[in-house]
Design a protein around this motif. Structure first.
Motif, PDB file in Angstrom:
ATOM      1  N   VAL A  20      57.252  36.039  72.914  1.00  0.00           N
ATOM      2  CA  VAL A  20      56.447  36.707  71.875  1.00  0.00           C
ATOM      3  C   VAL A  20      57.200  36.697  70.549  1.00  0.00           C
ATOM      4  N   PHE A  21      58.503  36.949  70.572  1.00  0.00           N
ATOM      5  CA  PHE A  21      59.304  36.849  69.343  1.00  0.00           C
ATOM      6  C   PHE A  21      59.229  35.422  68.786  1.00  0.00           C
ATOM      7  N   ALA A  22      59.306  34.408  69.655  1.00  0.00           N
ATOM      8  CA  ALA A  22      59.225  33.009  69.209  1.00  0.00           C
ATOM      9  C   ALA A  22      57.857  32.721  68.586  1.00  0.00           C
ATOM     10  N   GLN A  23      56.786  33.262  69.163  1.00  0.00           N
ATOM     11  CA  GLN A  23      55.450  33.091  68.580  1.00  0.00           C
ATOM     12  C   GLN A  23      55.387  33.709  67.195  1.00  0.00           C
ATOM     13  N   TYR A  24      55.985  34.865  67.034  1.00  0.00           N
ATOM     14  CA  TYR A  24      56.034  35.531  65.729  1.00  0.00           C
ATOM     15  C   TYR A  24      56.753  34.646  64.716  1.00  0.00           C
ATOM     16  N   LEU A  25      57.907  34.108  65.118  1.00  0.00           N
ATOM     17  CA  LEU A  25      58.667  33.250  64.207  1.00  0.00           C
ATOM     18  C   LEU A  25      57.885  32.005  63.821  1.00  0.00           C
ATOM     19  N   ARG A  26      57.126  31.443  64.755  1.00  0.00           N
ATOM     20  CA  ARG A  26      56.267  30.298  64.411  1.00  0.00           C
ATOM     21  C   ARG A  26      55.186  30.720  63.425  1.00  0.00           C
ATOM     22  N   ALA A  27      54.613  31.897  63.631  1.00  0.00           N
ATOM     23  CA  ALA A  27      53.536  32.385  62.761  1.00  0.00           C
ATOM     24  C   ALA A  27      54.018  32.641  61.335  1.00  0.00           C
ATOM     25  N   VAL A  28      55.291  33.018  61.171  1.00  0.00           N
ATOM     26  CA  VAL A  28      55.824  33.291  59.827  1.00  0.00           C
ATOM     27  C   VAL A  28      56.566  32.094  59.251  1.00  0.00           C
ATOM     28  N   GLY A  29      56.425  30.930  59.891  1.00  0.00           N
ATOM     29  CA  GLY A  29      57.001  29.705  59.348  1.00  0.00           C
ATOM     30  C   GLY A  29      58.473  29.492  59.630  1.00  0.00           C
ATOM     31  N   ARG A  30      58.992  30.121  60.669  1.00  0.00           N
ATOM     32  CA  ARG A  30      60.402  29.963  61.031  1.00  0.00           C
ATOM     33  C   ARG A  30      60.553  29.492  62.484  1.00  0.00           C
ATOM     34  N   PRO A  31      59.818  28.447  62.883  1.00  0.00           N
ATOM     35  CA  PRO A  31      59.919  27.992  64.273  1.00  0.00           C
ATOM     36  C   PRO A  31      61.320  27.462  64.578  1.00  0.00           C
ATOM     37  N   GLY A  32      61.752  27.670  65.791  1.00  0.00           N
ATOM     38  CA  GLY A  32      63.044  27.135  66.205  1.00  0.00           C
ATOM     39  C   GLY A  32      64.248  27.938  65.760  1.00  0.00           C
ATOM     40  N   LEU A  33      64.044  29.017  65.019  1.00  0.00           N
ATOM     41  CA  LEU A  33      65.169  29.855  64.603  1.00  0.00           C
ATOM     42  C   LEU A  33      65.729  30.538  65.848  1.00  0.00           C
ATOM     43  N   GLY A  34      67.027  30.441  66.041  1.00  0.00           N
ATOM     44  CA  GLY A  34      67.648  31.044  67.217  1.00  0.00           C
ATOM     45  C   GLY A  34      67.615  32.556  67.159  1.00  0.00           C
ATOM     46  N   MET A  35      67.664  33.152  68.332  1.00  0.00           N
ATOM     47  CA  MET A  35      67.677  34.611  68.392  1.00  0.00           C
ATOM     48  C   MET A  35      68.383  35.054  69.665  1.00  0.00           C
ATOM     49  N   ARG A  36      68.841  36.307  69.613  1.00  0.00           N
ATOM     50  CA  ARG A  36      69.536  36.899  70.748  1.00  0.00           C
ATOM     51  C   ARG A  36      68.917  38.262  71.026  1.00  0.00           C
ATOM     52  N   LEU A  37      68.562  38.489  72.298  1.00  0.00           N
ATOM     53  CA  LEU A  37      68.032  39.790  72.699  1.00  0.00           C
ATOM     54  C   LEU A  37      69.173  40.802  72.671  1.00  0.00           C
ATOM     55  N   ASP A  38      69.086  41.753  71.760  1.00  0.00           N
ATOM     56  CA  ASP A  38      70.124  42.774  71.625  1.00  0.00           C
ATOM     57  C   ASP A  38      70.002  43.844  72.695  1.00  0.00           C
ATOM     58  N   ASN A  39      68.825  44.435  72.747  1.00  0.00           N
ATOM     59  CA  ASN A  39      68.615  45.505  73.706  1.00  0.00           C
ATOM     60  C   ASN A  39      67.132  45.658  74.000  1.00  0.00           C
ATOM     61  N   ALA A  40      66.854  46.250  75.131  1.00  0.00           N
ATOM     62  CA  ALA A  40      65.471  46.507  75.553  1.00  0.00           C
ATOM     63  C   ALA A  40      65.476  47.800  76.359  1.00  0.00           C
ATOM     64  N   TRP A  41      64.366  48.506  76.346  1.00  0.00           N
ATOM     65  CA  TRP A  41      64.275  49.770  77.061  1.00  0.00           C
ATOM     66  C   TRP A  41      62.805  50.039  77.389  1.00  0.00           C
ATOM     67  N   ALA A  42      62.576  50.953  78.285  1.00  0.00           N
ATOM     68  CA  ALA A  42      61.220  51.379  78.645  1.00  0.00           C
ATOM     69  C   ALA A  42      61.141  52.889  78.459  1.00  0.00           C
ATOM     70  N   SER A  43      59.958  53.349  78.109  1.00  0.00           N
ATOM     71  CA  SER A  43      59.743  54.785  77.915  1.00  0.00           C
ATOM     72  C   SER A  43      58.382  55.166  78.474  1.00  0.00           C
ATOM     73  N   VAL A  44      58.303  56.382  78.993  1.00  0.00           N
ATOM     74  CA  VAL A  44      57.047  56.936  79.492  1.00  0.00           C
ATOM     75  C   VAL A  44      56.774  58.196  78.680  1.00  0.00           C
ATOM     76  N   TYR A  45      55.566  58.284  78.123  1.00  0.00           N
ATOM     77  CA  TYR A  45      55.191  59.420  77.284  1.00  0.00           C
ATOM     78  C   TYR A  45      54.034  60.174  77.924  1.00  0.00           C
ATOM     79  N   GLY A  46      54.186  61.475  78.030  1.00  0.00           N
ATOM     80  CA  GLY A  46      53.133  62.331  78.554  1.00  0.00           C
ATOM     81  C   GLY A  46      52.325  62.933  77.422  1.00  0.00           C
ATOM     82  N   GLN A  47      51.375  63.752  77.798  1.00  0.00           N
ATOM     83  CA  GLN A  47      50.490  64.380  76.816  1.00  0.00           C
ATOM     84  C   GLN A  47      51.299  65.182  75.797  1.00  0.00           C
ATOM     85  N   GLY A  48      50.988  64.966  74.522  1.00  0.00           N
ATOM     86  CA  GLY A  48      51.661  65.652  73.423  1.00  0.00           C
ATOM     87  C   GLY A  48      52.922  64.970  72.928  1.00  0.00           C
ATOM     88  N   HIS A  49      53.412  63.993  73.670  1.00  0.00           N
ATOM     89  CA  HIS A  49      54.636  63.297  73.249  1.00  0.00           C
ATOM     90  C   HIS A  49      54.355  62.348  72.091  1.00  0.00           C
TER      91      HIS A  49
END
Length: 162
Positions: A20-49
């Motif tokens: 998805v990041f690569a698709q974004y880079l293609r859409a903004v005219g920067r195809p093939g630009l290298g990238m590194r996944l820094d961090n990723a996380w998951a979150s669960v939000y309940g009502q009111g959060h």
């Protein structure tokens, strides 16, 4: 805090995020630009959060994937980075510029955005939880340093990879 970007059992979604990041880079005219996944996380939000205003420092691009979202899921809101400048000269009565943009999350939606954008979410008003996966990447590029410029005048071009 666990960095899901380093976990083998999350490689399927980390790979999907990188595409998805690569698709974004293609859409903004920067195809093939290298990238590194820094961090990723998951979150669960309940009502009111909700998520307060923030940015993602030390990253270039950020994304969120909505694994579970309903109509009661609070919108993600991005502030226009030029807001302070144009609001000073163009009060709401004459302004054609939008101070912020809102997106209503849906299950399965990926949103990619520059990490410097100030953003937040509205309160989650559904009884069903909102489940997200988020990630940040750093882009790889060639940066010419002052030392490179001095040496290049003598030897030819040199570049530092960032």
């Amino acid at each position: 805090n666990v960095n899901l970007g380093k976990r083998e059992d999350f490689s399927f979604i980390n790979q999907a995020a990188m595409e998805v990041f690569a698709q974004y880079l293609r859409a903004v005219g920067r195809p093939g630009l290298g990238m590194r996944l820094d961090n990723a996380w998951a979150s669960v939000y309940g009502q009111g959060h909700y998520v307060p205003q923030h940015t993602h420092p030390l990253s270039h691009l950020s994304m969120v994937f909505y694994a579970s979202a309903t109509m009661g899921t609070g919108q993600i809101v991005f502030d226009n980075p030029a807001r302070g400048h144009f609001e000073h000269f163009y009060p709401p009565e004459i302004s054609w510029l939008q101070p912020r943009a809102s997106i209503q999350p849906e299950k399965g939606l990926f949103i990619v955005f520059p990490s410097y954008l100030i953003h937040h979410t509205g309160p989650h008003e559904s009884d069903s939880p909102r489940v997200i996966y988020s990630a940040n990447v750093q882009l790889k590029y060639q940066k010419t340093t002052d030392a490179d410029l001095a040496e290049s005048s003598q030897q030819g071009p040199l570049r530092q990879t960032v």
